[in-house]
Design a protein around this motif. Sequence first.
Motif, short mmCIF file in Angstrom:
data_model
loop_
_atom_site.label_atom_id
_atom_site.label_comp_id
_atom_site.label_asym_id
_atom_site.label_seq_id
_atom_site.Cartn_x
_atom_site.Cartn_y
_atom_site.Cartn_z
N VAL A 90 4.93 -10.99 -5.23
CA VAL A 90 5.65 -9.60 -5.25
C VAL A 90 4.67 -8.39 -4.84
O VAL A 90 5.14 -7.53 -4.26
CB VAL A 90 6.67 -9.30 -6.39
CG1 VAL A 90 7.26 -7.98 -6.50
CG2 VAL A 90 7.57 -10.34 -6.85
N VAL A 91 3.52 -8.50 -5.18
CA VAL A 91 2.59 -7.61 -4.97
C VAL A 91 1.59 -7.79 -3.90
O VAL A 91 1.25 -9.18 -3.87
CB VAL A 91 1.59 -7.01 -6.49
CG1 VAL A 91 0.94 -6.36 -6.13
CG2 VAL A 91 2.64 -6.97 -7.62
N ASP A 92 1.15 -6.99 -2.99
CA ASP A 92 0.04 -7.23 -2.30
C ASP A 92 -1.37 -7.01 -2.77
O ASP A 92 -1.55 -5.96 -3.30
CB ASP A 92 0.34 -6.27 -0.94
CG ASP A 92 -0.82 -6.39 0.11
OD1 ASP A 92 -1.71 -7.04 -0.28
OD2 ASP A 92 -0.47 -5.69 1.07
N GLU A 93 -1.86 -8.00 -3.35
CA GLU A 93 -2.94 -8.23 -4.26
C GLU A 93 -4.15 -7.11 -3.48
O GLU A 93 -5.03 -6.61 -4.08
CB GLU A 93 -3.59 -9.49 -4.63
CG GLU A 93 -2.34 -9.95 -5.66
CD GLU A 93 -3.07 -11.22 -6.15
OE1 GLU A 93 -3.98 -11.78 -5.68
OE2 GLU A 93 -2.26 -11.79 -7.36
N ALA A 94 -4.27 -7.38 -2.18
CA ALA A 94 -5.48 -6.86 -1.55
C ALA A 94 -5.31 -5.24 -1.59
O ALA A 94 -6.29 -4.43 -1.88
CB ALA A 94 -5.41 -7.07 -0.18
N ALA A 95 -3.86 -4.65 -1.47
CA ALA A 95 -3.77 -3.46 -1.64
C ALA A 95 -3.62 -2.75 -2.95
O ALA A 95 -4.32 -1.73 -3.30
CB ALA A 95 -2.28 -3.06 -1.14
N LYS A 120 -9.07 4.01 -7.76
CA LYS A 120 -8.22 5.01 -8.64
C LYS A 120 -7.28 5.55 -8.12
O LYS A 120 -7.14 6.96 -8.56
CB LYS A 120 -9.26 5.83 -9.47
CG LYS A 120 -10.15 5.04 -10.36
CD LYS A 120 -11.23 5.66 -11.41
CE LYS A 120 -12.09 4.79 -12.04
NZ LYS A 120 -13.02 3.78 -11.62
N SER A 121 -6.77 5.35 -6.91
CA SER A 121 -5.61 5.98 -6.49
C SER A 121 -4.31 5.56 -7.23
O SER A 121 -3.10 6.10 -6.92
CB SER A 121 -5.52 5.65 -4.88
OG SER A 121 -5.44 4.31 -4.81
N ILE A 122 -4.31 4.75 -8.20
CA ILE A 122 -3.44 4.37 -9.30
C ILE A 122 -4.15 4.44 -10.84
O ILE A 122 -5.33 4.25 -10.53
CB ILE A 122 -2.34 3.45 -9.13
CG1 ILE A 122 -3.22 1.95 -9.23
CG2 ILE A 122 -1.72 3.39 -7.84
CD1 ILE A 122 -2.56 0.65 -9.21
N ALA A 133 -6.32 -0.08 -4.76
CA ALA A 133 -5.75 1.03 -5.29
C ALA A 133 -6.49 1.23 -6.71
O ALA A 133 -6.85 2.28 -7.08
CB ALA A 133 -4.55 1.00 -5.69
N LEU A 134 -6.78 0.07 -7.19
CA LEU A 134 -7.49 0.10 -8.53
C LEU A 134 -8.85 0.51 -8.64
O LEU A 134 -9.44 1.23 -9.36
CB LEU A 134 -7.43 -1.19 -9.24
CG LEU A 134 -5.97 -1.59 -9.52
CD1 LEU A 134 -6.01 -3.23 -10.03
CD2 LEU A 134 -5.48 -0.94 -10.75
N ARG A 150 0.76 -1.26 -0.14
CA ARG A 150 -0.07 -0.05 -0.17
C ARG A 150 0.98 1.28 0.03
O ARG A 150 0.38 2.03 -0.51
CB ARG A 150 -0.88 -0.14 1.28
CG ARG A 150 -1.95 1.37 1.37
CD ARG A 150 -2.89 0.96 2.50
NE ARG A 150 -2.25 0.91 3.74
CZ ARG A 150 -2.89 0.71 4.84
NH1 ARG A 150 -4.27 0.65 4.66
NH2 ARG A 150 -2.18 0.54 6.08
N ALA A 151 2.06 1.36 0.61
CA ALA A 151 2.85 2.52 0.73
C ALA A 151 3.43 2.67 -0.69
O ALA A 151 3.53 3.68 -0.88
CB ALA A 151 3.95 2.17 1.99
N VAL A 152 3.85 1.59 -1.40
CA VAL A 152 4.47 1.95 -2.52
C VAL A 152 3.52 2.31 -3.50
O VAL A 152 3.68 3.38 -4.34
CB VAL A 152 5.33 0.58 -2.95
CG1 VAL A 152 5.53 0.74 -4.55
CG2 VAL A 152 6.47 0.25 -2.26
N LEU A 153 2.31 1.86 -3.59
CA LEU A 153 1.24 2.27 -4.50
C LEU A 153 0.67 3.56 -4.14
O LEU A 153 0.72 4.54 -5.22
CB LEU A 153 0.02 1.32 -4.23
CG LEU A 153 0.20 -0.35 -4.85
CD1 LEU A 153 -0.91 -1.22 -4.23
CD2 LEU A 153 0.41 -0.15 -6.12
N SER A 154 0.71 4.11 -2.84
CA SER A 154 0.42 5.55 -2.40
C SER A 154 1.54 6.34 -3.04
O SER A 154 1.01 7.65 -3.58
CB SER A 154 0.25 5.62 -0.96
OG SER A 154 0.19 6.92 -0.71
N ARG A 155 2.84 6.04 -3.13
CA ARG A 155 3.94 6.81 -3.59
C ARG A 155 3.68 6.90 -5.25
O ARG A 155 3.97 8.03 -5.67
CB ARG A 155 5.17 6.44 -3.43
CG ARG A 155 5.69 6.64 -1.85
CD ARG A 155 5.82 7.69 -1.41
NE ARG A 155 6.29 7.71 0.09
CZ ARG A 155 7.74 7.80 0.31
NH1 ARG A 155 8.44 7.93 -0.69
NH2 ARG A 155 7.61 7.74 1.78
#
Length: 305
Positions: free
Chosen positions: A227-232, A240-242, A236-237, A207-212
Motif C-alpha cells: 500500500v505504501v511506495d517504500e522508496a517515497a 524529515k518531510s514527515i 520522506a523519512l 510521494r504526493a500523499v506524503l507531501s500533503r
Amino acid sequence: MSSGRILLLAPIPPEVRDRLAAENELVSYEKGASAPGFEIAVTTSMAGANAALFNLVPDLKLLLCNGTGLDAIDVAEAGRRGIVVRNTPDEVVSDTADFAIGLLYAVGRRIAEGDRFVRAGRWGAERLSPARRVSAMTIGIVGLGKIGQTIAARASGLGMTVLYTGPRRKDGVPFEYVGDVLELAERVDALILSCPGGAETRHLVDRAVLSRLGPDGIVVNVSRGSVVDEAALIAALESKSIRGAGLDVFDREPALDARFTGLENVVLSPHYAAVTLETRAAIGEALAGAVRDFRAGRKGAGAAQ
C-alpha cells in the motif's frame, strides 16, 4: 478421499498447528508435487494459493487460510473449482487495532527512540526534543472495515478526532468521510492504513500523499506493505518531510529495505500486530471449526470474507 487428513501447504504458527492436529492428521506438502486425495488444505495469507497449486491438489474442496489477507489466493479460481476458502478476518481485529494505536504512540511519543536513547547512555549528556500529544491528534484511517472501525473506536475513546477514506462512505458510522486520500492526508496528523492489499491499493500512499501529510505527519501501516511506495516513504523519512512512521508490514518482507534500519524516526515491527496467544487460539479454533463443519456437511464451513 483423505478423511481426517489436512495438507499443510505452508508453515503455520505452532499454536494453530497444534489445535488442528488435535482432531486431524496434518501432512506437510512437498512443493511442486502432485497431492491427490486431499479435500482440505491450509495455507497462510502470505503463502497464498493459485491455479497451478489447485491443479496439483485436484480433490481440494476446503482451503483454510491462517490470516485475513486474500490477495495471494486466487479466490476467483477457487470459486470456479468449487473450493471454499475460509480465512480468519474476525479473529485478528482487536489485536491489530490495538497494535495500530500502539505504533501511533510509539512514533508520536518517540517511545522506541527514547528506549534507544537511554540504552546508548545518552541520557544526561543530551536531551530528546519534545514529542507530540497523541490524544490531541486528528487521524485519518484508510480503509474503514472491521479493523479500521475498531481503530477508530479506540482512537475516538482516547480523545482523537477521526476521519476516514475508502471506496465508499460507510452507513451508520459517526466519523467524517473524506473521498480523496490526498485531501485526507492534508487534513490529518497521522494516516493509519488498514485497507486490503492488491492491485487497487498498490502504492496508494505515494510521494504526493506524503507531501500533503507534511513535516508533522505520521504514517502507520498495519495493512500490507504494497500500500505504501517504500522508496517515497524512505525519502520522506530521510529528509524529515514527515515526522515519522510505524510499520508492521513491508513490500518484500522479511527482506525489508535496509535503509529503514538506520532511521531514528521509524518504528519497525515484524508483521506482529495479530501475534498474541488470544488471537492464535481464536484462529486455531475457527479453522478447526470450519473443518468440523465441512466434514459434517454443514454450510458453516465458511467462505472468504
